[in-house]
Motif scaffolding. Structure first.
Motif, PDB file in Angstrom:
ATOM      1  N   ASP A   1       0.833  -1.411  -0.035  1.00 15.62           N
ATOM      2  CA  ASP A   1      -0.102   0.000   0.116  1.00 15.62           C
ATOM      3  C   ASP A   1       0.863   1.240  -0.181  1.00 15.62           C
ATOM      4  N   HIS A   2       0.407   2.246  -0.771  1.00 15.12           N
ATOM      5  CA  HIS A   2       0.990   3.492  -0.902  1.00 15.12           C
ATOM      6  C   HIS A   2       1.349   4.193   0.429  1.00 15.12           C
ATOM      7  N   ASP A   3       0.796   4.145   1.659  1.00 13.71           N
ATOM      8  CA  ASP A   3       0.871   4.631   3.084  1.00 13.71           C
ATOM      9  C   ASP A   3       1.679   3.734   3.794  1.00 13.71           C
ATOM     10  N   ASP A   4       2.316   2.765   3.275  1.00  9.34           N
ATOM     11  CA  ASP A   4       3.424   1.889   4.051  1.00  9.34           C
ATOM     12  C   ASP A   4       4.718   2.368   3.896  1.00  9.34           C
ATOM     13  N   LEU A   5       5.186   2.708   4.795  1.00  9.17           N
ATOM     14  CA  LEU A   5       6.721   3.324   5.034  1.00  9.17           C
ATOM     15  C   LEU A   5       7.627   2.271   3.955  1.00  9.17           C
ATOM     16  N   ARG A   6       7.416   1.153   3.852  1.00  3.76           N
ATOM     17  CA  ARG A   6       8.124   0.307   3.128  1.00  3.76           C
ATOM     18  C   ARG A   6       8.064   0.601   1.685  1.00  3.76           C
ATOM     19  N   TYR A   7       6.744   0.996   1.323  1.00  8.26           N
ATOM     20  CA  TYR A   7       6.571   1.427  -0.210  1.00  8.26           C
ATOM     21  C   TYR A   7       7.278   2.370  -0.456  1.00  8.26           C
ATOM     22  N   LEU A   8       7.154   3.655   0.487  1.00  8.23           N
ATOM     23  CA  LEU A   8       7.898   4.825   0.065  1.00  8.23           C
ATOM     24  C   LEU A   8       9.602   4.610   0.130  1.00  8.23           C
ATOM     25  N   PHE A   9       9.863   3.771   0.799  1.00  5.47           N
ATOM     26  CA  PHE A   9      11.282   3.564   1.064  1.00  5.47           C
ATOM     27  C   PHE A   9      11.950   2.820  -0.179  1.00  5.47           C
ATOM     28  N   SER A  10      10.863   2.004  -1.093  1.00  4.43           N
ATOM     29  CA  SER A  10      11.394   1.384  -2.198  1.00  4.43           C
ATOM     30  C   SER A  10      11.489   2.522  -3.288  1.00  4.43           C
ATOM     31  N   LYS A  11      10.897   3.521  -3.367  1.00  6.46           N
ATOM     32  CA  LYS A  11      10.497   4.555  -4.244  1.00  6.46           C
ATOM     33  C   LYS A  11      11.544   5.651  -4.267  1.00  6.46           C
ATOM     34  N   LYS A  12      11.901   5.844  -3.054  1.00  5.93           N
ATOM     35  CA  LYS A  12      12.882   7.094  -2.828  1.00  5.93           C
ATOM     36  C   LYS A  12      14.125   6.437  -1.924  1.00  5.93           C
ATOM     37  N   LYS A  13      15.102   6.838  -2.162  1.00  4.52           N
ATOM     38  CA  LYS A  13      16.589   6.501  -1.584  1.00  4.52           C
ATOM     39  C   LYS A  13      17.129   7.491  -0.728  1.00  4.52           C
ATOM     40  N   GLY A  14      17.793   7.406   0.388  1.00  3.75           N
ATOM     41  CA  GLY A  14      18.688   8.262   0.875  1.00  3.75           C
ATOM     42  C   GLY A  14      17.958   9.370   1.203  1.00  3.75           C
ATOM     43  N   SER A  15      18.659  10.752   1.038  1.00  2.00           N
ATOM     44  CA  SER A  15      17.853  12.064   1.416  1.00  2.00           C
ATOM     45  C   SER A  15      16.579  12.039   0.747  1.00  2.00           C
ATOM     46  N   GLU A  16      16.226  11.475  -0.468  1.00  2.00           N
ATOM     47  CA  GLU A  16      15.102  11.505  -0.987  1.00  2.00           C
ATOM     48  C   GLU A  16      13.735  10.962  -0.366  1.00  2.00           C
ATOM     49  N   PHE A  17      14.181  10.008   0.506  1.00  2.00           N
ATOM     50  CA  PHE A  17      13.375   9.128   1.376  1.00  2.00           C
ATOM     51  C   PHE A  17      13.052  10.276   2.503  1.00  2.00           C
ATOM     52  N   TYR A  18      14.057  10.849   2.896  1.00  2.00           N
ATOM     53  CA  TYR A  18      13.816  11.846   3.966  1.00  2.00           C
ATOM     54  C   TYR A  18      13.036  13.113   3.438  1.00  2.00           C
ATOM     55  N   GLN A  19      13.165  13.609   2.450  1.00  2.00           N
ATOM     56  CA  GLN A  19      12.315  14.481   1.733  1.00  2.00           C
ATOM     57  C   GLN A  19      11.024  14.068   1.671  1.00  2.00           C
ATOM     58  N   GLU A  20      10.799  12.887   1.324  1.00  3.69           N
ATOM     59  CA  GLU A  20       9.457  12.392   1.112  1.00  3.69           C
ATOM     60  C   GLU A  20       8.559  12.318   2.246  1.00  3.69           C
ATOM     61  N   LEU A  21       9.351  11.933   3.465  1.00  4.28           N
ATOM     62  CA  LEU A  21       8.722  11.809   4.690  1.00  4.28           C
ATOM     63  C   LEU A  21       8.165  13.280   5.123  1.00  4.28           C
ATOM     64  N   LEU A  22       8.938  14.255   4.812  1.00  4.91           N
ATOM     65  CA  LEU A  22       8.612  15.792   5.209  1.00  4.91           C
ATOM     66  C   LEU A  22       7.478  16.077   4.294  1.00  4.91           C
ATOM     67  N   LYS A  23       7.437  15.599   3.103  1.00  4.39           N
ATOM     68  CA  LYS A  23       6.441  16.148   2.219  1.00  4.39           C
ATOM     69  C   LYS A  23       5.207  15.608   2.775  1.00  4.39           C
ATOM     70  N   ASN A  24       5.043  14.235   3.055  1.00  5.31           N
ATOM     71  CA  ASN A  24       3.759  13.591   3.462  1.00  5.31           C
ATOM     72  C   ASN A  24       3.603  13.863   4.862  1.00  5.31           C
ATOM     73  N   ARG A  25       4.231  14.796   5.652  1.00  3.59           N
ATOM     74  CA  ARG A  25       4.066  15.246   7.025  1.00  3.59           C
ATOM     75  C   ARG A  25       3.749  13.940   7.861  1.00  3.59           C
ATOM     76  N   ILE A  26       4.881  12.994   7.683  1.00  2.00           N
ATOM     77  CA  ILE A  26       5.029  11.865   8.452  1.00  2.00           C
ATOM     78  C   ILE A  26       6.045  12.165   9.555  1.00  2.00           C
ATOM     79  N   ILE A  27       7.027  13.123   9.218  1.00  8.29           N
ATOM     80  CA  ILE A  27       7.858  13.633  10.414  1.00  8.29           C
ATOM     81  C   ILE A  27       7.732  15.051  10.292  1.00  8.29           C
ATOM     82  N   LEU A  28       8.362  15.999  11.491  1.00  7.61           N
ATOM     83  CA  LEU A  28       8.219  17.359  11.522  1.00  7.61           C
ATOM     84  C   LEU A  28       9.612  17.743  10.861  1.00  7.61           C
TER      85      LEU A  28
END
Length: 529
Positions: A495-522
């Motif tokens: 599922d697209h809201d699964d962190l493992r899915y996000l990790f598979s699409k974005k690597k490294g700093s891109e994964f961090y930015q993706e978390l910020l974008k989706n407001r998963i982290i502050l």
């Protein structure tokens, strides 16, 4: 009697000098215990109950019974007790002076006594001019002030029997009688022979204690037995119970007591209440010997240093988990509720402890003292009110103190505690069934206890079956689902809201930015700025 002769070693006299010539020449006196000073007497009279601080941790039933020890094993000597002991000590020794086996007076008294038994005449004698050195003492006071208990403690300082093999004498240092309720003089005389038989294993009641002998014949027999066994002192307790009508009138009662001292030649103590005091004072004014040692009047304990010392000693013996020190409020209240009558004080203290244990308060408070006084001591309220008012006439109306049945109260308290303990044990046993069921449903002990308490709060009369039924309606704790293991290469299929899915699409700093974008982290930098 034969048993005593075969066991002389158990009661054989040990003779000791006193430093007083008329005592040291008389084996009946030399065989008595030493003459003690006031400090030694107080030590011997004092009696304290067994008490161990560890007993406070025992269960409530045991502690209730331990508090009851105070009713039979507590005695705190006061100045009046020491005074009485001193008088008894003197009376016994003085009475033996005219009955000395070493100078023949003992045997002369026996011959005179035998003559009186044969003739039935109390004035008969063989040897003329033998004077008695015996005197009498009267002890009067209100019921419960400790007269009888003190006498028992004092007499306990003397052996009941002393054997003199050299003189073939079995000595009785003392004998205590108690007048039966509504009794007459004949009954009192017969009780004398019964008590002697009880101590010595003799059968004098059969040979000397027949009712048909009449008072004179019985007194003559008492005289002979008292002299033969070198009786040291005769105590007659509860003399207010003697019935004047049954005894043949006041004059006959007067002659009886005068004869006991003059004829028997044995010191006598009469103990009774205010009712007996009025009779004895009226009839014995001219009888010097019957009151030769005076007349003691014991009343309630006044509220002074002796009261404070007595209560302070008593207060130490508490089998309560939260015993409080004695303070002025409690002391004042205890005196008001007991008026210094020692029996009432001890009983009130014991029952207050019992009430404190039963209620779970584990401390004696003014409220507990007052409630026990109101519930258990109603029979003595009128007498205590008379004492509060210091109304002498009113006090005489309450000659016999009707104490509460403390033994029955303790039994009732014990039964109540036992039922409570059994009920708790039964409840605990039933609760264990609920806990077992709860454990099968995934609840630990703490959670099950909380749930059971909540059920009982909502429904106080809920049964065990109903509580268990509540458990079985639906699972209270959902079974943990085993995690769905997915291979890393398949994370992009989750599922697209699964962190493992996000990790598979974005690597490294891109994964961090993706978390910020989706407001998963502050964004902490933005938050600080």
């Amino acid at each position: 009697m034969n048993d005593l002769k075969n066991n002389f070693e158990k009661c054989t006299a040990v003779y000791r000098n006193t430093g007083i010539s008329e005592y040291d020449d008389n084996p009946l006196i030399k065989a008595l215990p030493p003459l003690y000073d006031a400090r030694q007497v107080a030590s011997k009279l004092k009696q304290l109950p067994a008490f161990d601080i560890k007993e406070i941790e025992l269960n409530s039933v045991l502690r209730t019974h331990m508090a009851y020890r105070l009713t039979y094993s507590f005695f705190q000597p006061l100045s009046q007790h020491l005074n009485l002991e001193s008088k008894i000590s003197l009376m016994i020794r003085k009475g033996y002076i005219a009955r000395n086996p070493d100078n023949g007076l003992y045997y002369s008294q026996l011959q005179n006594g035998y003559e009186r038994v044969i003739t039935g005449d109390l004035n008969s004698f063989v040897f003329k001019g033998i004077e008695t050195t015996a005197e009498g003492l009267s002890l009067f006071g209100c019921s419960g002030c400790g007269k009888s208990k003190t006498i028992e403690r004092v007499l306990g300082m003397y052996p009941p029997v002393i054997c003199h093999p050299k003189y073939n004498i079995v000595q009785l240092p003392y004998l205590k009688l108690e007048c039966p309720s509504d009794g007459d003089l004949i009954s009192l005389c017969i009780d004398f022979f019964e008590k002697v038989d009880m101590v010595l294993g003799t059968d004098y009641k059969i040979s000397h204690g027949r009712k048909k002998m009449g008072v004179s014949g019985l007194v003559a027999g008492m005289c002979q037995i008292a002299n033969f066994h070198a009786l040291g002192i005769l105590i007659i307790d509860e003399v207010q119970n003697l019935n004047e009508a049954k005894s043949g009138g006041a004059k006959k009662m007067h002659n009886f007591f005068v004869s006991l001292v003059n004829t028997i030649g044995v010191p006598i103590i009469q103990i009774g209440t205010h009712k007996a005091r009025s009779f004895f004072q009226q009839t014995f004014r001219a009888a010097r010997r019957i009151t030769g040692m005076g007349s003691l009047l014991w009343d309630r304990l006044p509220k002074n240093e002796q009261w404070e010392r007595f209560l302070k000693t008593l207060w130490k013996y508490q089998w309560l988990k939260d015993a409080k020190p004695l303070d002025k409020e409690i002391s004042d209240l205890m005196y008001d509720r007991t008026q210094g009558v020692m029996d009432i004080l001890i009983n009130l203290f014991v029952l207050s402890q019992s009430r404190a244990i039963v209620t779970g308060k584990e401390t004696i408070s003014p409220g507990i003292i007052s409630s026990v006084y109101e519930d258990e001591f109603k029979p003595v309220h009128p007498m205590l009110e008379a004492l509060r008012k210091n109304d002498v006439k009113m006090i005489k109306n309450f000659d016999d103190l009707m104490m509460p049945n403390i033994q029955q109260t303790i039994v009732n308290t014990t039964n109540s505690l036992i039922r409570e303990i059994q009920q708790k044990q039964s409840t605990k046993s039933k609760d264990s069934i609920f806990y077992s069921k709860a454990k099968l449903k995934g609840l630990d002990q703490d959670m099950a206890t909380t749930l059971l308490n909540e059920l009982r709060n909502l429904q106080p009369d809920i049964s065990l079956e109903e509580a268990v039924s509540f458990l079985e309606k639906e699972p209270l704790v959902k079974e943990k689902q085993k995690p769905n293991k997915v291979s890393v290469k398949d994370w992009n299929k989750l599922d697209h809201d699964d962190l493992r899915y996000l990790f598979s699409k974005k690597k490294g700093s891109e994964f961090y930015q993706e978390l910020l974008k989706n407001r998963i982290i502050l964004d902490l930098n933005a938050l600080v700025s």
